[in-house]
Design an enzyme around this catalytic site. Sequence first.
Site, PDB file in Angstrom:
ATOM      1  N   GLY A  14       0.703  -1.218  -0.146  1.00  0.00           N
ATOM      2  CA  GLY A  14       0.066   0.000  -0.046  1.00  0.00           C
ATOM      3  C   GLY A  14       1.079   1.185   0.003  1.00  0.00           C
ATOM      4  O   GLY A  14       0.668   2.333   0.668  1.00  0.00           O
ATOM      5  N   SER A  16       1.587   3.131  -2.775  1.00  0.00           N
ATOM      6  CA  SER A  16       1.375   4.120  -3.899  1.00  0.00           C
ATOM      7  C   SER A  16       0.878   5.454  -3.482  1.00  0.00           C
ATOM      8  O   SER A  16       0.750   6.337  -4.025  1.00  0.00           O
ATOM      9  CB  SER A  16       0.737   3.366  -4.986  1.00  0.00           C
ATOM     10  OG  SER A  16      -0.705   3.243  -4.392  1.00  0.00           O
ATOM     11  N   SER A  38       1.225  -2.091  -4.684  1.00  0.00           N
ATOM     12  CA  SER A  38      -0.108  -1.606  -4.833  1.00  0.00           C
ATOM     13  C   SER A  38      -0.543  -2.234  -5.861  1.00  0.00           C
ATOM     14  O   SER A  38      -0.026  -3.101  -6.731  1.00  0.00           O
ATOM     15  CB  SER A  38       0.055   0.090  -4.966  1.00  0.00           C
ATOM     16  OG  SER A  38       0.511   0.073  -6.427  1.00  0.00           O
ATOM     17  N   ASP A  64      -2.000  -7.838  -5.595  1.00  0.00           N
ATOM     18  CA  ASP A  64      -3.175  -7.780  -4.622  1.00  0.00           C
ATOM     19  C   ASP A  64      -2.873  -8.604  -3.318  1.00  0.00           C
ATOM     20  O   ASP A  64      -2.499  -9.929  -3.575  1.00  0.00           O
ATOM     21  CB  ASP A  64      -4.286  -8.248  -5.324  1.00  0.00           C
ATOM     22  CG  ASP A  64      -5.342  -8.082  -4.510  1.00  0.00           C
ATOM     23  OD1 ASP A  64      -5.220  -7.933  -3.121  1.00  0.00           O
ATOM     24  OD2 ASP A  64      -6.696  -8.273  -4.943  1.00  0.00           O
ATOM     25  N   SER A 143      -4.534   0.454  13.610  1.00  0.00           N
ATOM     26  CA  SER A 143      -5.291   1.850  13.899  1.00  0.00           C
ATOM     27  C   SER A 143      -5.724   1.713  15.166  1.00  0.00           C
ATOM     28  O   SER A 143      -5.456   1.062  16.017  1.00  0.00           O
ATOM     29  CB  SER A 143      -6.553   1.632  12.919  1.00  0.00           C
ATOM     30  OG  SER A 143      -7.153   3.093  13.307  1.00  0.00           O
ATOM     31  N   TYR A 157     -14.112  -2.781   9.581  1.00  0.00           N
ATOM     32  CA  TYR A 157     -12.857  -2.147   9.691  1.00  0.00           C
ATOM     33  C   TYR A 157     -12.121  -2.221  10.970  1.00  0.00           C
ATOM     34  O   TYR A 157     -11.063  -2.714  11.130  1.00  0.00           O
ATOM     35  CB  TYR A 157     -12.883  -0.704   9.312  1.00  0.00           C
ATOM     36  CG  TYR A 157     -11.385   0.014   9.264  1.00  0.00           C
ATOM     37  CD1 TYR A 157     -10.606  -0.142   8.336  1.00  0.00           C
ATOM     38  CD2 TYR A 157     -11.239   0.898  10.032  1.00  0.00           C
ATOM     39  CE1 TYR A 157      -9.483   0.636   8.663  1.00  0.00           C
ATOM     40  CE2 TYR A 157     -10.084   1.675  10.399  1.00  0.00           C
ATOM     41  CZ  TYR A 157      -9.275   1.314   9.378  1.00  0.00           C
ATOM     42  OH  TYR A 157      -8.035   1.997   9.385  1.00  0.00           O
ATOM     43  N   ALA A 159     -12.860  -4.510  13.301  1.00  0.00           N
ATOM     44  CA  ALA A 159     -12.669  -5.873  13.703  1.00  0.00           C
ATOM     45  C   ALA A 159     -11.223  -6.226  13.158  1.00  0.00           C
ATOM     46  O   ALA A 159     -10.321  -6.882  13.624  1.00  0.00           O
ATOM     47  CB  ALA A 159     -13.700  -6.716  13.175  1.00  0.00           C
ATOM     48  N   LYS A 161      -8.681  -4.040  11.968  1.00  0.00           N
ATOM     49  CA  LYS A 161      -7.683  -3.769  12.694  1.00  0.00           C
ATOM     50  C   LYS A 161      -7.242  -4.094  14.352  1.00  0.00           C
ATOM     51  O   LYS A 161      -6.132  -4.201  14.579  1.00  0.00           O
ATOM     52  CB  LYS A 161      -7.863  -2.193  12.962  1.00  0.00           C
ATOM     53  CG  LYS A 161      -8.025  -1.268  11.524  1.00  0.00           C
ATOM     54  CD  LYS A 161      -6.685  -1.240  10.811  1.00  0.00           C
ATOM     55  CE  LYS A 161      -6.627  -1.693   9.482  1.00  0.00           C
ATOM     56  NZ  LYS A 161      -5.069  -1.468   8.883  1.00  0.00           N
TER      57      LYS A 161
HETATM   58  P1  NAP Z   1      -4.840   5.075   1.220  1.00  0.00           P
HETATM   59  O1  NAP Z   1      -4.170   6.553   1.067  1.00  0.00           O
HETATM   60  O2  NAP Z   1      -6.170   4.807   0.981  1.00  0.00           O
HETATM   61  O3  NAP Z   1      -3.869   4.059   0.534  1.00  0.00           O
HETATM   62  C1  NAP Z   1      -4.224   2.794   0.313  1.00  0.00           C
HETATM   63  C2  NAP Z   1      -2.866   2.182  -0.144  1.00  0.00           C
HETATM   64  O4  NAP Z   1      -3.245   0.652  -0.253  1.00  0.00           O
HETATM   65  C3  NAP Z   1      -2.856   2.255  -1.604  1.00  0.00           C
HETATM   66  O5  NAP Z   1      -1.516   2.375  -2.060  1.00  0.00           O
HETATM   67  C4  NAP Z   1      -3.605   1.275  -2.544  1.00  0.00           C
HETATM   68  O6  NAP Z   1      -3.015   1.109  -3.756  1.00  0.00           O
HETATM   69  C5  NAP Z   1      -3.279   0.077  -1.294  1.00  0.00           C
HETATM   70  N1  NAP Z   1      -3.868  -1.003  -1.387  1.00  0.00           N
HETATM   71  C6  NAP Z   1      -5.396  -1.150  -1.195  1.00  0.00           C
HETATM   72  N2  NAP Z   1      -5.723  -2.410  -1.094  1.00  0.00           N
HETATM   73  C7  NAP Z   1      -4.732  -3.360  -1.634  1.00  0.00           C
HETATM   74  C8  NAP Z   1      -4.357  -4.587  -1.941  1.00  0.00           C
HETATM   75  N3  NAP Z   1      -5.483  -5.446  -1.927  1.00  0.00           N
HETATM   76  N4  NAP Z   1      -3.088  -5.050  -2.344  1.00  0.00           N
HETATM   77  C9  NAP Z   1      -2.414  -4.271  -2.269  1.00  0.00           C
HETATM   78  N5  NAP Z   1      -2.238  -2.841  -2.112  1.00  0.00           N
HETATM   79  C10 NAP Z   1      -3.459  -2.362  -1.783  1.00  0.00           C
HETATM   80  O7  NAP Z   1      -4.788   4.779   2.852  1.00  0.00           O
HETATM   81  P2  NAP Z   1      -4.095   5.367   3.953  1.00  0.00           P
HETATM   82  O8  NAP Z   1      -4.896   6.384   4.707  1.00  0.00           O
HETATM   83  O9  NAP Z   1      -2.653   5.694   3.573  1.00  0.00           O
HETATM   84  O10 NAP Z   1      -4.044   3.946   4.916  1.00  0.00           O
HETATM   85  C11 NAP Z   1      -2.916   3.094   5.096  1.00  0.00           C
HETATM   86  C12 NAP Z   1      -3.174   2.194   6.007  1.00  0.00           C
HETATM   87  O11 NAP Z   1      -3.248   3.154   7.398  1.00  0.00           O
HETATM   88  C13 NAP Z   1      -4.273   1.382   6.135  1.00  0.00           C
HETATM   89  O12 NAP Z   1      -4.100  -0.060   6.708  1.00  0.00           O
HETATM   90  C14 NAP Z   1      -5.312   1.787   7.109  1.00  0.00           C
HETATM   91  O13 NAP Z   1      -6.135   1.020   7.725  1.00  0.00           O
HETATM   92  C15 NAP Z   1      -4.337   2.552   7.976  1.00  0.00           C
HETATM   93  N6  NAP Z   1      -4.717   3.647   8.726  1.00  0.00           N
HETATM   94  C16 NAP Z   1      -5.100   4.763   8.101  1.00  0.00           C
HETATM   95  C17 NAP Z   1      -5.600   6.026   9.027  1.00  0.00           C
HETATM   96  C18 NAP Z   1      -5.604   7.270   8.356  1.00  0.00           C
HETATM   97  O14 NAP Z   1      -6.102   8.313   9.022  1.00  0.00           O
HETATM   98  N7  NAP Z   1      -5.424   7.669   7.180  1.00  0.00           N
HETATM   99  C19 NAP Z   1      -5.763   6.141  10.394  1.00  0.00           C
HETATM  100  C20 NAP Z   1      -5.280   4.623  10.977  1.00  0.00           C
HETATM  101  C21 NAP Z   1      -4.973   3.532   9.976  1.00  0.00           C
HETATM  102  P3  NAP Z   1      -4.104   0.161  -4.781  1.00  0.00           P
HETATM  103  O15 NAP Z   1      -5.602   1.038  -4.478  1.00  0.00           O
HETATM  104  O16 NAP Z   1      -3.659   0.741  -6.085  1.00  0.00           O
HETATM  105  O17 NAP Z   1      -4.138  -1.151  -4.307  1.00  0.00           O
END
Ligand code: NAP
Length: 262
Positions: A14, A16, A38, A64, A143, A157, A159, A161
């Site tokens: 993830g 990208s 990604s 994936d 998270s 979600y 569950a 995390k």
């Molecule tokens: P984001 O900006 O939506 O980025 C998600 C990344 O995951 C993208 O690179 C996406 O690329 C990739 N991805 C999604 N499904 C995938 C799959 N099946 N296989 C491979 N890659 C996949 O998300 P983010 O906010 O940075 O979140 C990243 C992590 O942090 C997540 O685990 C999320 O639960 C956690 N988190 C985020 C926050 C927050 O405030 N943002 C808070 C707590 C926890 P593709 O779509 O091209 O696959």
Amino acid sequence: MFKSLAGRTVIVTGASKGIGKGIARRFAEVGCNVMVVSRNIADGEAVAAELQGHGGKIAAIGADVSTPEGAKAMAEATLAHFGAIDILCANAGIFPAAKLASMTVEEFDHVMNTNLRGTFLSVSACLPALKVSGRGRIILTSSITGPITGFPGWSHYGASKAGQLGFMRTAAIELAPSGITVNAVMPGNIFTEGLEGMGPEYIASMEASIPQRRLGSVADIANAALFFATDEAAYITGQGMVIDGGQILPESPAAIAEMDIA
Ligand code: NAP
């Protein structure tokens, strides 16, 4: 202060966008070889191009992680390209909202398959190489939502995390004899492309509920992930680190309101 990580190879799933991209950048800056993962390869390659010249070598693969084939391809491509896997940052995750009354089995499975099954599959695929490393590091992106807090629309979600932390604790025991540590970063609300999509009202309400009165940055999370990867963190395993600007601390909205009273 810390021994150099230069030359070690890290997979960031993830990577990208968002937090994963921030983690990839941080590891590149300290001279690690970084595999950006990604599903959309064009996005991953764009990040790899952007991070070239920041320190370590960068490559990208479209995979994936919710499928065994994808996770295996990711590990094989990394070994073929860099010859090792020392650090796995299992960060890929999705957070589509759905309230319980209308949540479908497909919606539930999609979130669990990406966030929890994807964690398991990524770890499994990288495990033989992490064992060879002798100082393997697994860093999960969990998270605060799920392990500590809740938010309407995110029962699946949350569950997934919380499930990552359950996975982590037993994995940490099983992998300790191989010199592998397993830890988790637990972000609060971090400003990313994913969160931006939640809209300005949601973002403003979140900022207002955080004692530091700002959303976190991807660098805030990346620095914590980097610490878990160091030799100096070798005795820390099975632990989650909350990085949230104090978001989980107020016991009621009154605690936040009181901050503004002189
Ligand atoms: P984001 O900006 O939506 O980025 C998600 C990344 O995951 C993208 O690179 C996406 O690329 C990739 N991805 C999604 N499904 C995938 C799959 N099946 N296989 C491979 N890659 C996949 O998300 P983010 O906010 O940075 O979140 C990243 C992590 O942090 C997540 O685990 C999320 O639960 C956690 N988190 C985020 C926050 C927050 O405030 N943002 C808070 C707590 C926890 P593709 O779509 O091209 O696959």
